[in-house]
Write an enzyme that holds these catalytic residues in place. Structure first.
Site, short mmCIF file in Angstrom:
data_model
loop_
_atom_site.label_atom_id
_atom_site.label_comp_id
_atom_site.label_asym_id
_atom_site.label_seq_id
_atom_site.Cartn_x
_atom_site.Cartn_y
_atom_site.Cartn_z
N GLU A 189 5.31 -24.54 21.32
CA GLU A 189 6.00 -23.26 21.16
C GLU A 189 6.35 -22.43 22.37
O GLU A 189 5.53 -22.25 23.28
CB GLU A 189 5.11 -22.57 20.33
CG GLU A 189 4.53 -22.84 18.89
CD GLU A 189 3.73 -21.84 18.15
OE1 GLU A 189 4.21 -21.28 17.23
OE2 GLU A 189 2.58 -21.82 18.74
N HIS A 241 -2.00 -27.70 10.73
CA HIS A 241 -0.87 -28.29 10.93
C HIS A 241 -0.96 -29.88 11.53
O HIS A 241 -0.37 -30.74 10.99
CB HIS A 241 0.33 -27.54 11.86
CG HIS A 241 0.62 -26.04 11.26
ND1 HIS A 241 0.40 -25.85 10.06
CD2 HIS A 241 0.59 -24.85 12.07
CE1 HIS A 241 0.76 -24.47 9.74
NE2 HIS A 241 0.99 -23.82 10.87
N LYS A 274 8.67 -29.12 4.95
CA LYS A 274 9.56 -29.48 5.69
C LYS A 274 10.32 -30.78 5.00
O LYS A 274 9.46 -31.53 4.92
CB LYS A 274 9.38 -29.60 7.05
CG LYS A 274 8.99 -28.38 7.93
CD LYS A 274 8.50 -28.60 9.41
CE LYS A 274 8.38 -27.16 10.15
NZ LYS A 274 9.67 -26.23 10.23
N ARG A 278 0.78 -1.21 0.00
CA ARG A 278 -0.24 0.12 0.14
C ARG A 278 0.72 1.34 0.06
O ARG A 278 0.33 2.34 -0.24
CB ARG A 278 -0.92 0.04 1.27
CG ARG A 278 -2.11 -1.01 1.31
CD ARG A 278 -2.73 -0.97 2.74
NE ARG A 278 -3.63 -2.13 2.72
CZ ARG A 278 -4.85 -2.12 2.32
NH1 ARG A 278 -5.41 -1.16 1.63
NH2 ARG A 278 -5.69 -3.21 2.37
N ASP A 327 -3.58 -0.41 -3.88
CA ASP A 327 -4.43 -0.63 -2.76
C ASP A 327 -5.58 -1.85 -3.06
O ASP A 327 -6.24 -1.91 -4.04
CB ASP A 327 -5.57 0.53 -2.66
CG ASP A 327 -6.41 0.30 -1.66
OD1 ASP A 327 -6.61 -0.48 -0.84
OD2 ASP A 327 -7.16 1.33 -1.11
N LYS A 336 -2.75 -19.68 4.97
CA LYS A 336 -3.90 -19.83 6.10
C LYS A 336 -3.99 -18.68 6.87
O LYS A 336 -2.98 -17.62 6.97
CB LYS A 336 -3.61 -21.12 7.04
CG LYS A 336 -2.46 -20.67 8.21
CD LYS A 336 -2.38 -21.69 9.44
CE LYS A 336 -1.45 -21.47 10.46
NZ LYS A 336 -1.88 -20.65 11.24
#
Length: 493
Positions: free
Chosen positions: A218, A242, A184, A53, A96, A150
């Protein structure tokens, strides 16, 4: 538009990144493209369009992105000469995304004979408008491919709405839904290990496997993403995509071929075979948790409701989910799949653990380690690899048949000639450039995944099981441990 006039149109390919000044682009996309270029895997005729933008010149964009990208490129791969060569491909466009203004100018740069890849590194709310503007301005003539990040919706209904909208402008074989876990190396090696080795393939069923664990942990909290995360939660953010993808790859039948269609067909069958977690069993098969204040890596960290940008003190959003799932088919009948994911956990860890059944008769009773099961541990992070935990004889003259547990360790980095394991986005971008959809998610599987998760969410809301607190820096609430321990098992970590 800035910087576009200097680029001559030639036969080749255009990669357009919408949201080029965003976090995903700086952390993942531009470093991945740099590494591909460094390895001479990025075709010389690929032109990279950065769309955002801000009304700035190309030079300013490159100066800013260089500082950010440099943090994510290995020192051994970085050079100023390489950066100059890499960024010579770039064109910057101020546009935009919510209006059609500017899209007509894009059409003038996109020739029908040049394939074009549109990567939407934007909020999902812009997926529809961007596709509509591309279609309305004639940008979709020729080979056109769409890459989506996602989340694809927040439930089945909204997921279908997104898919219907983009499906009006792109055919299914032109839509690449990204789940970076599928890029991966370990995930791809899981398929090779399962379907390329007879001694593993023949033991991959209910006759040999006791249970399966999938953990995605995590140490970070919500990292300033309250406005997004509190309306989503850990189930929608991690389980629906996942963990579901990892479960499917572990449980799926061998595809007829390693094509996108073959792999997707088998994954869809697994999602459909998942036993529902509904009002009748949600209390026994699901645990929701939310992290409280605690200590992590020697530092005090706040609880979820104490985060700086938390506007309310009564949020019931889960930051931890543990599930006991079953795949009701011939291969996996009776084998529990324990899924666990959470924030503010002790370490960053993604692993799949296959625990094998004990032998029907043990001739080494009393030898020391006969109660330790064989395990196959598939590590996705932090250090990708595959490890087999097996019982072995202890080297000793004093104890003739003493048993110990030994690990056969396949360290992908240590056992290869590479100095780094390629990032998942490098593989996914390269596959999209080569029109290979095998590591991308199909519409049917993502919608079936939402169908299963929606039923679980509805059961939570109806039965309202208590949100379990857990201390930051721990492995989750006590009930998460009890979920597996009441079956006489325990989490691997």
């Amino acid at each position: 538009m800035n910087g576009s006039a200097a680029v001559e149109l030639e036969v080749g390919m255009d990669l357009l990144i919408f949201g080029a000044r965003g976090d995903l682009s700086a952390r993942k996309l531009f470093p991945a493209l740099y590494h591909l270029d460094n390895c001479e895997l990025l075709p010389a005729d690929v032109r990279i369009h950065a769309l955002a933008r801000e009304d700035i010149p190309l030079e300013t964009f490159l100066e800013d992105i260089k500082i950010r990208v440099r943090k994510y490129v290995d020192d051994s791969r970085w050079s100023e000469e390489q950066w100059v060569s890499y960024t010579s491909r770039f064109v910057y466009h101020r546009i935009d995304f919510s209006t059609a203004d500017g899209f007509a100018d894009l059409r003038e740069l996109l020739a029908p004979e040049r394939p074009a890849l549109f990567y939407l590194a934007t909020p999902p709310s812009l997926f529809g408008p961007i596709c509509e503007h591309l279609g309305a301005t004639g940008c979709l003539v020729g080979d056109r491919r769409l890459l989506l990040e996602k989340p694809i919706g927040h439930d089945l209904e909204s997921c279908r709405a997104v898919n219907d909208t983009v499906g009006e402008y792109f055919s299914e074989d032109s839509i690449y839904r990204v789940d970076h876990y599928l890029g991966k190396e370990t995930v791809q090696n899981l398929l090779v290990m399962r379907f390329g080795n007879r001694f593993i393939n023949t033991q991959w069923d209910q006759s040999c496997v006791d249970h399966v664990q999938i953990t995605v942990a995590e140490p970070i909290g919500i990292e300033g993403r309250w406005s997004y995360y509190d309306g989503v939660g850990q189930l929608r953010d991690m389980v629906q995509n996942h963990l579901m993808q990892l479960l499917c790859l572990v449980a799926m039948e061998p595809p007829n071929s390693m094509t996108a269609e073959g792999i997707r067909d088998e994954k869809v069958k697994i999602v459909r075979a998942l036993r529902p977690i509904d009002e009748t069993n949600v209390r026994d098969h699901a645990v929701r948790g939310q992290y409280a204040a605690g200590w992590l890596r020697g530092e005090s960290v706040p609880g979820y409701l104490e985060e700086d940008d938390c506007p309310a003190q009564d949020s019931q959003t889960e930051t931890y989910v543990a599930l006991k799932a079953f795949v009701d088919n011939w291969r996996w009948a009776g084998v529990p799949f324990y899924l666990r994911t959470g924030k503010r956990m002790p370490e960053k860890l993604t692993e799949i653990v296959i625990t094998y059944k004990a032998l029907p008769h043990n001739i080494f009773a009393g030898a020391g380690r006969e109660d330790v099961p064989n395990r196959l541990v598939i590590r996705l992070q932090p250090n990708e690899g595959i490890e087999m935990q097996m019982v072995s004889k202890q080297h000793s003259l004093r104890n003739k048949m003493g048993l110990v547990t030994k690990n056969l360790n396949l360290d992908f980095l240590g056992s290869s000639e590479l100095d780094r394991i390629p990032d998942a986005y490098e593989r996914l971008l390269l596959d999209a450039i080569n029109a290979d959809q095998s590591l991308f998610v199909g519409r049917e599987e993502i919608e079936e995944s939402w169908r299963w998760c929606d039923e679980l969410i509805d059961a939570w809301q109806t039965r309202a099981p208590t949100l379990q607190p857990y201390q930051a820096g721990s492995w989750g609430p006590t009930k998460g441990e009890l979920l597996i321990e009441k079956d006489g098992r325990s989490w691997h970590v």
